[in-house]
Design an enzyme around this catalytic site. Sequence first.
Site, PDB file in Angstrom:
ATOM      1  CG  HIS A 119      -2.245  86.467 -12.486  1.00  0.00           C
ATOM      2  ND1 HIS A 119      -1.096  85.743 -12.730  1.00  0.00           N
ATOM      3  CD2 HIS A 119      -3.122  85.595 -11.945  1.00  0.00           C
ATOM      4  CE1 HIS A 119      -1.291  84.488 -12.352  1.00  0.00           C
ATOM      5  NE2 HIS A 119      -2.514  84.369 -11.862  1.00  0.00           N
ATOM      6  CD  GLU A 120      -6.858  86.134 -10.271  1.00  0.00           C
ATOM      7  OE1 GLU A 120      -7.590  85.247 -10.758  1.00  0.00           O
ATOM      8  OE2 GLU A 120      -5.942  85.882  -9.486  1.00  0.00           O
ATOM      9  CG  HIS A 158      -6.010  82.629 -14.752  1.00  0.00           C
ATOM     10  ND1 HIS A 158      -5.093  81.687 -15.156  1.00  0.00           N
ATOM     11  CD2 HIS A 158      -5.610  83.033 -13.525  1.00  0.00           C
ATOM     12  CE1 HIS A 158      -4.183  81.528 -14.213  1.00  0.00           C
ATOM     13  NE2 HIS A 158      -4.467  82.338 -13.210  1.00  0.00           N
ATOM     14  CD  GLU A 182      -2.053  80.393 -11.569  1.00  0.00           C
ATOM     15  OE1 GLU A 182      -1.871  81.622 -11.546  1.00  0.00           O
ATOM     16  OE2 GLU A 182      -3.181  79.874 -11.498  1.00  0.00           O
ATOM     17  CG  ASP A 212       2.644  85.261 -13.117  1.00  0.00           C
ATOM     18  OD1 ASP A 212       1.624  85.753 -12.588  1.00  0.00           O
ATOM     19  OD2 ASP A 212       3.447  84.518 -12.522  1.00  0.00           O
TER      20      ASP A 212
HETATM   21 ZN   LIG Z   1      -3.556  82.660 -11.335  1.00  0.00          ZN
END
Ligand SMILES: [Zn+2]
Length: 419
Positions: A274-275, A278, A352, A356
Site C-alpha cells: 500500500h505504501e 503511493h 488511499e 489499497d
Molecule cells: Zn496510505
Amino acid sequence: MNGIAFVILIALAADFFLHLLADGLNLRHLSHQLPKGFEGIYDAQRYRQSQRYLKTHTQFGWIASALQLIALLVFWFAHGFPWLDRWVRALELGPILSGLLFIGVLLLFKAALTLPFSIYKTFGIEARFGFNKSTATTYILDLLKGLLLTILLGAPLLAAILAFFEYAGPHAWWICWVGITLYMLLVQFIAPVWIMPLFNKFTPLEEGQLKSAILDYAQAIEFPLENVYQMDGSRRSTKSNAFFTGFGKHKRIVLFDTLIQQHTVAELVAILAHEMGHYKKKHVRQAFVLAVLQTGFMLFLLAQFITYQGLFDAFYMPQQSVYAGMLFFAMLYAPIGLFGGLLMQVRSRKNEVAADQFAAATTQDPASMISALKKLSVHNLSNLTPHPFYVFLNYSHPPVLQRIQILSSAPLAPEGHNL
Ligand SMILES: [Zn+2]
C-alpha cells in the site's frame, strides 16, 4: 468593529462550531451493533472500549479547543498584541530580531497553554486505554529536543522570510516561495539522517522471512529500495505504523516494532505494498507539488495584505511591522486554509483507495490487506462507524469498513508497472 476583525471572528467561530457539530453527529452515530466481518476480531468488550475511547477523546478535545479559543480572544481583546509589541520594540533589536522575539514569545505562550492538555492526553487518556508507554523522562526529553529543533530549523527560516519581506519590496513573495520550497526539500533529506534518530532508534531489519518477502515484492514491482528498518515505536506507544523516508534510489522503509509484532508476514507485505502504491501512483510527488502551489498562493496574498492598515487596526496595533502583519494575515488566511485542507483530504481519501487497490492487485492477495486493516483498527481502537460529515471534515483515509468493502469487491486485474 473593523471589517477584518469581524471576518476573523466569524471564521474562528465557524471553525469551532463546525467541529463541534461534526463531533456531536459522530458520537450519536455510534452503534452497539458490531459491524459485519469483525466478529471474532473485535470482542464485545473491546468494541465498547473503542467507543469509550472515542467519547473520552471527543470530550477532551472540546475542553481543549474551547479553552484555547477563549485564551486567544481574551489576549486579543485585552490588547495583548500591542502590549507585547511595545515590550519588544523597547528593546530596540531591529526588525528581524524583534520579529523573532515577538513570534517566539507568542509561540511559547501557546505551548505553555497546550502543554497541560498534552500531558493529560499522554499520561491520562492514552495510559487509561493501555496505549501509553512513554515515561516522564522520555516525554520531557522529547519536549526539549522539539524545542531545540524548532529554534535550530524554524528560527533561521523565519528570519529569512522576515528579512525578504522587510527589504526585498515587491519581489519578496516569490523569493520566499523559492526559498521555502528549497527548504522543504532540504528538510526531507536531512530528516531521516539527522532528525528522526534524535527521537527513535532505527535498526536494519534482520535477515529472515520478513525481510526477503519485502525485498522480493519490491523487486517484483520494480520499486527501488535501499533498506528496511525497524523503529522502536514501542518506546512511546503500543500504537503501530509504517512509513517511507528518503528520495529516489535511497528510499527506506521503516516499520514500527509494534507493527511487526502484531501482523503476519503476508499482512506486513500488504501494508508496505500500500505504501509503495503511493509512490508508484505518484501521490507523494503530487502532495509535494500541491503543498508548493499552496505556499506560493499564500505568500502572494500575504504580500497584498501585509501593509494593509485594517489588518493592524483589527488587533489594536498602532504601528505596522512585517512580523505582526505576517501573524495577523495567518489568522485571516485560516478559512482559506481550512477550505484548501478539505480539498486535499478529498484527494487523499481517493489516493488511499487507489493505494489499497494497488496493493491488492500487485500482491494478488486482497485478503491479507483486509485482515491487516481489521487488525490495525482493532488494535488502535479506531471508530468503525464514523459519521460521514465527520469523515468529510477530519479523515485523510476513508473509514476502514469502506476500504474493506472496496477491497472485497475489486476485480483483481494485474497492474502494469508503468501506471
Ligand atoms: Zn496510505
